[in-house]
Scaffold this active site. Structure first.
Site, PDB file in Angstrom:
ATOM      1  N   ASP A 159      -1.660   1.084  -3.331  1.00  0.00           N
ATOM      2  CA  ASP A 159      -1.260   2.369  -3.907  1.00  0.00           C
ATOM      3  C   ASP A 159      -2.166   3.453  -3.315  1.00  0.00           C
ATOM      4  OD1 ASP A 159      -0.617   4.511  -5.522  1.00  0.00           O
ATOM      5  OD2 ASP A 159      -1.005   3.530  -7.420  1.00  0.00           O
ATOM      6  N   ASP A 208       2.796  -5.835 -12.652  1.00  0.00           N
ATOM      7  CA  ASP A 208       2.940  -5.754 -14.100  1.00  0.00           C
ATOM      8  C   ASP A 208       2.963  -4.337 -14.630  1.00  0.00           C
ATOM      9  OD1 ASP A 208       0.058  -5.442 -13.461  1.00  0.00           O
ATOM     10  OD2 ASP A 208      -0.135  -5.318 -15.630  1.00  0.00           O
ATOM     11  N   GLU A 236      -2.060  -8.763  -0.851  1.00  0.00           N
ATOM     12  CA  GLU A 236      -1.953  -7.905  -2.036  1.00  0.00           C
ATOM     13  C   GLU A 236      -0.502  -7.746  -2.452  1.00  0.00           C
ATOM     14  OE1 GLU A 236      -2.995  -6.603  -4.553  1.00  0.00           O
ATOM     15  OE2 GLU A 236      -4.812  -5.414  -4.361  1.00  0.00           O
TER      16      GLU A 236
HETATM   17  P1  IMP Z   1      -4.961   1.087  -5.569  1.00  0.00           P
HETATM   18  O1  IMP Z   1      -6.392   0.712  -5.719  1.00  0.00           O
HETATM   19  O2  IMP Z   1      -4.669   2.462  -6.091  1.00  0.00           O
HETATM   20  O3  IMP Z   1      -4.425   0.916  -4.157  1.00  0.00           O
HETATM   21  O4  IMP Z   1      -4.132   0.178  -6.551  1.00  0.00           O
HETATM   22  C1  IMP Z   1      -3.878  -1.108  -6.256  1.00  0.00           C
HETATM   23  C2  IMP Z   1      -3.600  -1.942  -7.482  1.00  0.00           C
HETATM   24  O5  IMP Z   1      -3.000  -1.178  -8.545  1.00  0.00           O
HETATM   25  C3  IMP Z   1      -2.600  -2.995  -7.136  1.00  0.00           C
HETATM   26  O6  IMP Z   1      -3.224  -4.185  -6.751  1.00  0.00           O
HETATM   27  C4  IMP Z   1      -1.794  -3.162  -8.407  1.00  0.00           C
HETATM   28  O7  IMP Z   1      -2.379  -4.157  -9.218  1.00  0.00           O
HETATM   29  C5  IMP Z   1      -1.889  -1.838  -9.102  1.00  0.00           C
HETATM   30  N1  IMP Z   1      -0.678  -1.010  -8.900  1.00  0.00           N
HETATM   31  C6  IMP Z   1      -0.525   0.042  -8.082  1.00  0.00           C
HETATM   32  N2  IMP Z   1       0.718   0.559  -8.135  1.00  0.00           N
HETATM   33  C7  IMP Z   1       1.383  -0.205  -9.033  1.00  0.00           C
HETATM   34  C8  IMP Z   1       2.749  -0.175  -9.520  1.00  0.00           C
HETATM   35  O8  IMP Z   1       3.621   0.632  -9.140  1.00  0.00           O
HETATM   36  N3  IMP Z   1       3.060  -1.138 -10.433  1.00  0.00           N
HETATM   37  C9  IMP Z   1       2.154  -2.057 -10.888  1.00  0.00           C
HETATM   38  N4  IMP Z   1       0.880  -2.126 -10.449  1.00  0.00           N
HETATM   39  C10 IMP Z   1       0.499  -1.200  -9.533  1.00  0.00           C
HETATM   40 MG    MG Z   2      -3.124  -6.061  -7.844  1.00  0.00          MG
END
Ligand code: IMP
Ligand code: MG
Length: 175
Positions: free
Chosen positions: A103, A159, A99
């Site tokens: 986040d 992005d 990945e």
């Molecule tokens: P999660 O499901 O909240 O863990 O988010 C994961 C996905 O969100 C990642 O694979 C990224 O594509 C996107 N993402 C999370 N944080 C960021 C950031 O700071 N910049 C850009 N994309 C992010």
């Molecule tokens: Mg991603």
């Protein structure tokens, strides 16, 4: 540097990223010695990280990409959309998910649940960036490039509204 309506500044340099990727690859080669890996990069974000990492993997490995999108602009939507996934048999295989960033851990959690149903031998997680708040979630990341504060970053695959993925360093949103 400006992307659309937002200003970003340098956060992690290309040299720092490359140095760290080499260290991670060495560790993966060591940990999986004598085994075969099915590497699963998550599109679109992991593409730069995965391609740099895969050049440094020396154990026998195969690749299969999955595409997921959960993000809208700078906020997690909370919707999991697996757009396309793995077609080959993953039963009894050692999987390593790649990945760009973990986040909330929501995306990873859903992907793991999906993959587990097909009974792989193991599932490892490798992420270039880990947001600190994610350490509270139940996701256990095996390989982390950099642990960062809860800030919005772009570049090296990441992005902002579709832009900035091609940047060779990581930039952070100016506050
Ligand atoms: P999660 O499901 O909240 O863990 O988010 C994961 C996905 O969100 C990642 O694979 C990224 O594509 C996107 N993402 C999370 N944080 C960021 C950031 O700071 N910049 C850009 N994309 C992010
Ligand atoms: Mg991603």
């Amino acid at each position: 540097m400006k992307i659309k309506d937002k200003e970003f500044e340098i956060f992690i340099s290309e040299d720092e990223i490359n140095f760290r990727i080499k260290q991670i690859a060495d560790k993966i080669n060591e940990d999986y010695a004598g085994k075969e890996l099915l590497i699963i990069p998550v599109l679109n974000g992991a593409v730069l990280f995965a391609s740099e990492l895969m050049k440094k993997i020396t154990i026998p490995c195969q690749f299969s990409f999955v595409k997921i999108s959960t993000y809208f602009k700078t906020e997690s939507t909370g919707n999991f959309n697996q757009l396309f996934g793995i077609t080959e048999d993953i039963k009894d295989k050692h999987l390593l998910i790649i990945e760009d960033i973990v986040d909330t851990g929501f995306t990873m959690g859903n992907l793991i649940t999906n993959l587990k149903e097909q009974q792989p031998a193991s599932i490892g997680i490798c992420t270039l960036l880990l947001k600190k708040k994610a350490s509270n979630s139940s996701i256990k990341v095996n390989y982390t490039g950099f642990e960062i504060e809860d800030k919005f970053v772009v570049g090296y695959g990441l992005d902002y509204d579709g832009y900035g993925r091609n940047l060779s360093a990581i930039y952070v949103l100016k506050s």
